[in-house]
Design a protein around this motif. Structure first.
Motif, PDB file in Angstrom:
ATOM      1  N   TRP A 189      29.481   0.856 -10.939  1.00 48.97           N
ATOM      2  CA  TRP A 189      29.012   2.013 -10.094  1.00 48.97           C
ATOM      3  C   TRP A 189      29.741   3.392 -10.735  1.00 48.97           C
ATOM      4  N   ASP A 190      30.647   2.958 -11.276  1.00 44.19           N
ATOM      5  CA  ASP A 190      31.349   4.299 -11.942  1.00 44.19           C
ATOM      6  C   ASP A 190      30.867   4.664 -13.243  1.00 44.19           C
ATOM      7  N   HIS A 191      30.202   5.855 -13.477  1.00 44.91           N
ATOM      8  CA  HIS A 191      29.728   6.610 -14.679  1.00 44.91           C
ATOM      9  C   HIS A 191      28.536   5.398 -15.194  1.00 44.91           C
ATOM     10  N   GLN A 192      27.583   5.083 -14.432  1.00 43.08           N
ATOM     11  CA  GLN A 192      26.664   4.262 -14.635  1.00 43.08           C
ATOM     12  C   GLN A 192      25.440   4.828 -15.729  1.00 43.08           C
ATOM     13  N   PRO A 193      25.261   3.886 -16.788  1.00 44.03           N
ATOM     14  CA  PRO A 193      23.817   4.303 -17.470  1.00 44.03           C
ATOM     15  C   PRO A 193      22.625   4.539 -16.604  1.00 44.03           C
TER      16      PRO A 193
ATOM     17  N   VAL B 184      29.446  -1.178  -0.247  1.00 49.11           N
ATOM     18  CA  VAL B 184      28.575  -1.121  -1.121  1.00 49.11           C
ATOM     19  C   VAL B 184      27.051  -1.167  -0.723  1.00 49.11           C
ATOM     20  N   VAL B 185      26.104  -0.450  -1.038  1.00 48.60           N
ATOM     21  CA  VAL B 185      24.625  -0.663  -0.969  1.00 48.60           C
ATOM     22  C   VAL B 185      24.100  -1.383  -2.038  1.00 48.60           C
ATOM     23  N   LEU B 186      23.809  -2.869  -2.223  1.00 43.91           N
ATOM     24  CA  LEU B 186      23.329  -3.270  -3.266  1.00 43.91           C
ATOM     25  C   LEU B 186      22.060  -2.899  -3.737  1.00 43.91           C
ATOM     26  N   LYS B 187      21.815  -2.679  -5.244  1.00 44.20           N
ATOM     27  CA  LYS B 187      20.745  -2.243  -5.714  1.00 44.20           C
ATOM     28  C   LYS B 187      19.990  -2.746  -6.538  1.00 44.20           C
ATOM     29  N   GLY B 188      20.705  -3.690  -7.185  1.00 42.72           N
ATOM     30  CA  GLY B 188      20.079  -4.515  -8.267  1.00 42.72           C
ATOM     31  C   GLY B 188      21.286  -5.450  -9.089  1.00 42.72           C
ATOM     32  N   VAL B 189      20.939  -5.554 -10.146  1.00 41.59           N
ATOM     33  CA  VAL B 189      21.964  -6.432 -11.082  1.00 41.59           C
ATOM     34  C   VAL B 189      22.199  -5.773 -12.447  1.00 41.59           C
ATOM     35  N   VAL B 190      23.507  -6.196 -12.893  1.00 45.76           N
ATOM     36  CA  VAL B 190      23.859  -5.587 -14.309  1.00 45.76           C
ATOM     37  C   VAL B 190      24.848  -6.923 -14.902  1.00 45.76           C
TER      38      VAL B 190
ATOM     39  N   TRP C 132      24.918  -5.441  -8.519  1.00 42.69           N
ATOM     40  CA  TRP C 132      25.302  -3.973  -8.651  1.00 42.69           C
ATOM     41  C   TRP C 132      24.883  -3.227  -7.476  1.00 42.69           C
ATOM     42  N   GLY C 133      25.577  -2.048  -7.081  1.00 42.89           N
ATOM     43  CA  GLY C 133      25.175  -1.101  -6.192  1.00 42.89           C
ATOM     44  C   GLY C 133      26.126   0.112  -6.042  1.00 42.89           C
ATOM     45  N   ASP C 134      25.960   0.976  -5.189  1.00 42.60           N
ATOM     46  CA  ASP C 134      26.691   2.182  -4.977  1.00 42.60           C
ATOM     47  C   ASP C 134      27.777   1.855  -4.059  1.00 42.60           C
ATOM     48  N   SER C 135      28.834   2.239  -4.447  1.00 46.25           N
ATOM     49  CA  SER C 135      30.203   2.029  -3.622  1.00 46.25           C
ATOM     50  C   SER C 135      30.346   3.528  -2.773  1.00 46.25           C
ATOM     51  N   MET C 136      30.351   3.190  -1.418  1.00 46.02           N
ATOM     52  CA  MET C 136      30.527   4.581  -0.609  1.00 46.02           C
ATOM     53  C   MET C 136      31.723   4.300   0.623  1.00 46.02           C
TER      54      MET C 136
END
Length: 145
Positions: free
Chosen positions: A6-10, A39-45, A50-54
């Protein structure tokens, strides 16, 4: 469990995918507290969720669901540093609680095999942010009720 992706994501590849768990997840407002890292889970990598950490900042009314929500701060800033979210969207990162671990494992079971052959950052397309800064799941939009 959750890579530091979630840091510097493509830029993610959007792959609209049904979310079988979040819309019916029963978690109360009291489950989270100000100061929690989530974290708000949004998908997979690359075979990981994968998700946004807040960071949880303060209670806030979540207008899209007409329920108690939380004001969240994105520590990386960006175009939208603060959003309001419903508690059922959140997973603890700052502590290992049973409810969040069960939800996390169920999301892994539902998603990882589906995208096992793909390494790119995949956004399952579950969330949008309203003009009022409210993070809303596609199942909670006013038109889907």
């Amino acid at each position: 469990m959750l890579p530091p992706s979630w840091d510097h994501q493509p830029t993610p590849v959007t792959a609209p995918t049904p979310d079988p768990l979040t819309p019916t997840r029963d978690v109360t407002h009291a489950h989270f507290q100000a100061g929690d890292t989530v974290v708000v889970l949004k998908g997979v990598v690359a075979g990981e969720l994968w998700g946004d950490s807040m960071r949880v900042v303060a209670p806030s009314w979540h207008t899209p669901t007409d329920e108690d929500g939380w004001r969240l701060r994105d520590p990386t800033g960006g175009a939208q540093s603060y959003v309001t979210a419903h508690p059922r969207y959140l997973v603890h990162l700052s502590r290992r609680c049973p409810d969040c671990l069960i939800y996390l494992r169920a999301m892994e079971d539902a998603l990882l095999a589906r995208f096992a052959d793909r390494d790119e950052l995949i956004d399952c397309g579950w969330y949008t942010t309203t003009a009022l800064g409210q993070l809303v799941h596609t199942a909670d939009t006013r038109g889907s009720r």
